[in-house]
Every structure is written in structure tokens, then in C-alpha cells.
Design an enzyme around this catalytic site. Structure first.
Site, mmCIF file in Angstrom:
data_model
loop_
_atom_site.group_PDB
_atom_site.id
_atom_site.type_symbol
_atom_site.label_atom_id
_atom_site.label_comp_id
_atom_site.label_asym_id
_atom_site.label_seq_id
_atom_site.Cartn_x
_atom_site.Cartn_y
_atom_site.Cartn_z
ATOM 1 N N ASP A 1 0.940 -1.296 -0.217
ATOM 2 C CA ASP A 1 0.063 -0.042 0.088
ATOM 3 C C ASP A 1 1.029 1.301 -0.188
ATOM 4 O O ASP A 1 1.851 1.345 0.983
ATOM 5 C CB ASP A 1 -0.826 0.017 0.959
ATOM 6 N N ASP B 1 -3.246 2.109 -5.625
ATOM 7 C CA ASP B 1 -2.199 2.546 -4.837
ATOM 8 C C ASP B 1 -2.001 1.155 -3.963
ATOM 9 O O ASP B 1 -0.995 1.207 -2.870
ATOM 10 C CB ASP B 1 -2.149 3.791 -4.099
ATOM 11 N N GLU B 2 -2.885 0.182 -4.149
ATOM 12 C CA GLU B 2 -2.764 -0.993 -3.130
ATOM 13 C C GLU B 2 -2.820 -2.159 -3.811
ATOM 14 O O GLU B 2 -3.907 -2.228 -4.878
ATOM 15 C CB GLU B 2 -3.608 -0.675 -1.839
#
Ligand SMILES: [Mg+2]
Length: 351
Positions: free
Chosen positions: A8, A102-103
Site C-alpha cells: 500500500d 495504490d494498493e
């Protein structure tokens, strides 16, 4: 036992902005829309010290931290950096389930010394993109996800299921992904104010309040039990219903209601057309416009409202949307070969 990592990026949108505005490093920076109802998308860790967090109204953020630099989101740029990040990851790990810009979850099965490999990967991402990530490692996606969040930024936390249950026993249930604020409030009013209390809650009380599916699921979550696989494939599909909401939805119960309504509408239509499919899929669009689909193929073709609705809710629980949702859809595909048309009765040949 599988080894799963949750990777993350830390304050992703702000970090991308700082790459092109290094002069802002160390200052409170807030990415948010500008309308009257705008909310904060991401706050730098400096801004978080003033109580500015994701999802609070931008107007409140300005009051809490007037000296912050407010920037409009630039999703094109975030997507560009995101693609670069996942290219680095995919070069090292085969099974990657991207959850948003983003993860992602990484299945580390077959990777030697997974912790060392993840430390090296984080360094490689930083060198290639300038983005810092936090990592959680565990026997399932749920442990990995909560672990990655535990020591942000630049966190690196590996826990067994038992260690996770012990470490977070005193935290509020809403720490667990999938338990939204409304559900957490209901749990609290029932006397289950902590993850530990929920983990020990009697089944019949949870079933009585939340029903036979959601009730036991909540307790399994509190025990950090999770068997959802890291899913990488996307399946082409063919009949669907979807809906975009006027305001983003964060509550799991509300999302399930919507999926069941869509499933009912879709299945009634399929029944009219005498079509049945073996693949059931959901589509989820998050408030940052990340869009994912998840699908599962069942043994026998169906257009049964309950069966399609149940599977849609299960796929949603397994995906576990990491952010509020702005669109949900249900699809049925993998249709059985259409019945051959009924033969026209042979016309008597004219004599
Ligand atoms: Mg992040």
C-alpha cells in the site's frame, strides 16, 4: 498456509504531487476537490497531525489547517505513476490483485524468503518511482491488509492470524476492512465495542441482528479468518445491470442491498429470455474511479435471483472495497448454448 502480502503506497496522491513539487516536502499538503461538497482525498502526514484525514470535508480541513497547501487531484498523473508501480511488482510476483491505484495483494506462494523479497521489492519501487510503500504480510488477505496499515508510513509488519487477533483485540471493529461505520455503531450498541469482544460474540446474537450471512461473517472478520484468494483474472461477460450512486456508498449492508436488487432485475430479464449463465460477476467502481470486476464460475447455469445475489455479495465481501463505492454492477455470463429453435411443423407438400 499461503503467504500473502498487502502492498500500500503511503499517502499516494500527495506523494505523487511531491514528486513534481519537491518544494512542498515537509509541509502539510492536502489533495481535495474544490466544490462546496468536496472532501479530502489524501492528506500528507504533516497535515494529518492537524486532524486532516481522507474523507473529511475540504472546508473543515481548511479550518483545521489553514496553512496547508491544497491541490486539485490529477488522476491522469496518479494513474501513470500507479502503472509504473505495478509494472515493477508484476516483474517480480506472478499473482497480483490490484485493489486501487495504490494498493494490491500479492500471493507470495513459491517465493523464497518472502519477507526479504518484499523488503527488496519496496526498495525497488522507491528507486523506480519515488513512491514509498507500507507492507503487511500474513496468512490471508485480511491479516495482510490490517498489518500494512498498522505502522504507516514505511511500515513493514508480518503477523500470523493469532498475532493479529491479539494485537488488534482492543481496537474498534471498524479497524477491520468491510466493517463500516454504521455496522460498527450497531455492534457498539450491542456491547461489542472492540475486535476482541466481537471475536467472542455469540453466534445467535449476531445472526439475530445481522442475519445468517453477515452475522457470522462479522465474527470471522474479527478473528482474522479469511479464505478469499488473490484473484488476478478478469472474465468477459455478457448480460449486466449497473448503477451509479448520487453519493458514494461506504456501508457494506447497503452495498449488498443494491447488489441484490440488481441481481433480481437482471435475473427476471434473463428468465424472460430463457437464458442461464454459469459465470457470475460484479463490477465495482471506487470513489477514485478505480474499477474492478470479480467473477466466479459455478457448476450449473442459473438465472436464480437468490443464487446470483448470494454470489454477488460473496464476491463483494472477498473484494472488500478499500474505499467508498460510486458504482456497483452485476453480470451473468457463460451462457449455456441457446436452445435450438423449435422446428417449424413440416408443411405438407402441395400435391
Ligand atoms: Mg495507500
Amino acid at each position: 498456509m499461503p503467504t500473502i502480502a498487502h502492498l500500500d503506497a503511503d499517502a499516494f496522491y500527495v506523494s505523487v504531487e511531491l514528486l513534481r513539487r519537491p518544494d512542498l516536502a515537509g509541509r502539510p499538503v492536502v489533495v481535495s476537490g474544490s466544490g462546496p461538497r468536496a472532501v479530502v482525498t489524501t492528506a500528507s502526514y504533516e497535515a494529518r497531525r492537524f486532524g486532516v484525514h481522507s474523507a473529511i470535508p475540504a472546508s473543515r480541513a481548511r479550518r483545521l489547517c489553514p496553512q496547508a497547501v491544497f491541490l486539485q487531484p490529477d488522476f491522469d498523473e496518479y494513474r501513470r505513476v500507479s502503472r509504473a508501480m505495478w509494472a515493477v511488482v508484476r516483474a517480480r510476483v506472478a499473482a497480483v490483485e490490484v485493489m486501487g491505484l495504490d494498493e494490491a495483494y500479492l500471493d507470495l506462494d513459491g517465493i523464497e524468503r518472502p519477507r526479504a523479497a518484499m523488503r527488496a521489492l519496496v526498495e525497488e519501487i522507491r528507486a523506480a518511482t519515488g513512491i514509498t510503500c507500507s507492507v503487511g504480510i500474513g496468512p490471508n488477505k485480511l491479516v495482510a491488509k490490517v498489518a500494512s496499515d498498522a505502522e504507516k508510513p514505511a511500515g513493514f509488519v508480518a503477523l500470523s492470524r493469532e498475532q493479529a487477533a491479539a494485537r488488534f483485540a482492543g481496537e474498534r471493529p471498524s479497524l477491520v476492512p468491510g466493517i463500516g461505520p454504521k455496522t460498527a455503531e450497531r455492534l457498539e450498541s450491542m456491547g461489542f465495542a472492540t475486535i476482541g469482544a466481537l471475536a467472542d460474540a455469540p453466534d445467535e446474537i449476531l445472526v439475530g441482528e445481522f442475519g445468517p450471512r453477515l452475522g457470522p461473517w462479522l465474527r470471522r472478520r474479527a478473528r482474522f479468518e479469511d479464505h478469499s484468494p488473490v484473484v488476478t483474472e478478469h472474465i468477459a461477460v455478457s448480460e449486466s445491470r449497473e448503477t451509479t450512486f448520487p453519493t458514494d456508498v461506504g456501508d457494506r449492508g447497503e452495498m449488498e442491498d443494491i447488489l441484490r436488487r440488481l441481481a433480481a432485475d437482471l435475473c427476471q430479464d434473463l428468465a424472460r429470455k430463457r437464458r442461464q449463465g454459469r459465470t457470475i460477476a460484479i463490477k465495482v467502481r471506487l470513489d477514485d474511479f478505480t474499477t474492478i470486476t470479480r467473477a466466479r464460475t459455478i457448476p450449473a447455469a442459473t438465472n436464480d435471483i437468490a443464487e446470483v445475489g448470494d454470489m454477488a455479495c460473496r464476491l463483494l465481501a472477498e473484494y472488500d472495497p478499500p474505499r467508498p463505492v460510486r458504482l456497483l454492477g452485476v453480470r451473468v455470463a457463460g451462457f449455456a448454448e441457446p436452445e435450438p429453435p423449435v422446428e417449424e411443423p413440416q408443411l405438407a407438400l402441395p400435391l
